[in-house]
Design an enzyme around this catalytic site. Structure first.
Site, short mmCIF file in Angstrom:
data_model
loop_
_atom_site.label_atom_id
_atom_site.label_comp_id
_atom_site.label_asym_id
_atom_site.label_seq_id
_atom_site.Cartn_x
_atom_site.Cartn_y
_atom_site.Cartn_z
N GLU A 13 -1.77 0.30 8.24
CA GLU A 13 -0.90 -0.73 7.66
C GLU A 13 0.16 -0.10 6.77
OE1 GLU A 13 -1.08 -4.62 4.67
OE2 GLU A 13 -2.88 -3.42 5.03
N HIS B 82 3.34 -6.87 4.48
CA HIS B 82 1.96 -6.53 4.79
C HIS B 82 1.63 -6.83 6.25
CE1 HIS B 82 0.42 -5.73 0.71
NE2 HIS B 82 1.37 -6.56 0.34
N GLU C 127 2.48 -11.56 5.71
CA GLU C 127 1.51 -10.88 6.56
C GLU C 127 2.06 -11.02 7.98
OE1 GLU C 127 -1.10 -9.26 5.59
OE2 GLU C 127 -1.68 -10.03 3.62
N HIS D 283 0.82 -1.20 0.00
CA HIS D 283 0.00 0.00 0.00
C HIS D 283 0.87 1.27 0.00
CE1 HIS D 283 -3.05 -2.95 0.83
NE2 HIS D 283 -2.38 -3.30 1.92
#
Length: 307
Positions: A134, A189, A271, A97
């Site tokens: 995040e 992430h 993650e 992101h």
């Protein structure tokens, strides 16, 4: 949180990786490790309006460490890289992101080709209940990871460094790793799942062929990379593999992620934890823990590159 394209369909539960590994078993893959260092801190921002998942780029194998005495490439600081065990290697780090995606909803919602279909360019990512995004977490861990790898002599490329208005889109993230001829690509992430869902997991590319996607050449190498990072992550952070994805192996194979489908070099997603679980959130918002997370990933990458 996983990129938009990273949310696993319920039907994929049966497609999880076969071998059932425990946290201890994962730790055994990290006998060879990279060096360490530290740098960077994250800063919280107002919580994004929508918690959406995320996707990432790819990574690939490159040449072996050079024995020549030619000048080392310079890191972002402008200083020459030190010579070390990762000299001659290129690593692409993909911070999931972009902190400014939330201001560019039209652009990030545009559809891009992922080889086997079309998906949104990117998403805003998720956030903790207290508002730590995040996108800030991934950027902080990625910067720390860059410092650690550069200390070992690796050339490190970030797909974004909070230096562009939005994105890059998931197809461009993959292309950055491909064009860099990366030896390894890691997309960083944090997940946005339900309370009680805890732990980290690695997302590995499935064997996919369709359109511009053909992962046949990277599946085995990417799995090796992912297993080594998982083992080192367990050892350094003390975190256990996910209790809700991957059947307690810490490994999840996916065929619906453009960042993996379009990669021509070894690539994985990690993650690091679940931002929506209070216990995991306490770790993810700790600068000390983020340094451990970066070190665990760095040592996994180093183990893979020095194998």
């Amino acid at each position: 949180m996983r990129e938009d394209e990273s949310v696993p369909p319920r039907s994929r539960q049966a497609a999880r990786l076969g071998p059932l590994l425990t946290a201890a078993a994962l730790a055994t893959v990290c006998l060879i490790t990279a060096g360490c260092g530290d740098d960077g801190t994250g800063r919280a921002e107002p919580r994004p309006g929508t918690a959406a998942p995320s996707g990432a780029p790819s990574s690939a194998p490159a040449g072996t460490a050079s024995a020549s005495k030619s000048p080392s490439p310079a890191p972002p600081s402008g200083k020459p890289l030190p010579r070390g065990p990762l000299t001659g290697r290129t690593v692409v780090i993909d911070p999931g992101h972009n902190p400014r995606n939330r201001d560019h909803t039209r652009e990030i919602n545009s559809q891009v080709d992922i080889g086997t279909g079309r998906k949104e360019c990117d998403t805003t990512g998720t956030a903790t209940d207290a508002g730590y995004p995040e996108a800030r977490f991934t950027l902080d861990v990625s910067r720390r990871l860059r410092t650690l790898l550069e200390a070992e002599g690796a050339k490190v490329v970030l797909t974004q460094d909070d230096d562009r208005p939005f994105g890059p889109c998931i197809d461009e993230r993959a292309r950055i790793g491909n064009e860099a001829g990366a030896d390894a690509v890691v997309s960083v992430h944090a997940d946005g799942s339900a309370v009680g869902n805890r732990g980290f997991h690695m997302i590995l590319p499935a064997a996919v062929r369709g359109g511009a996607a053909d992962t046949a050449e990277i599946v085995a190498a990417s799995r090796d990379l992912g297993e080594r990072i998982a083992g080192n992550f367990v050892r350094v952070t003390g975190s256990a593999p996910s209790n809700y994805v991957g059947g307690n192996t810490g490994l999840d194979t996916r065929e619906d992620l453009g960042g993996l489908n379009l990669s021509t070099v070894p690539k994985v997603f990690i993650e690091c934890g679940n931002m929506r679980d209070p216990k995991d959130a306490a770790l993810l918002t700790s600068a000390d823990w983020r340094q451990k997370a970066a070190l665990g990933i760095a040592e996994g990458i180093g183990s893979y590159l020095k194998r």
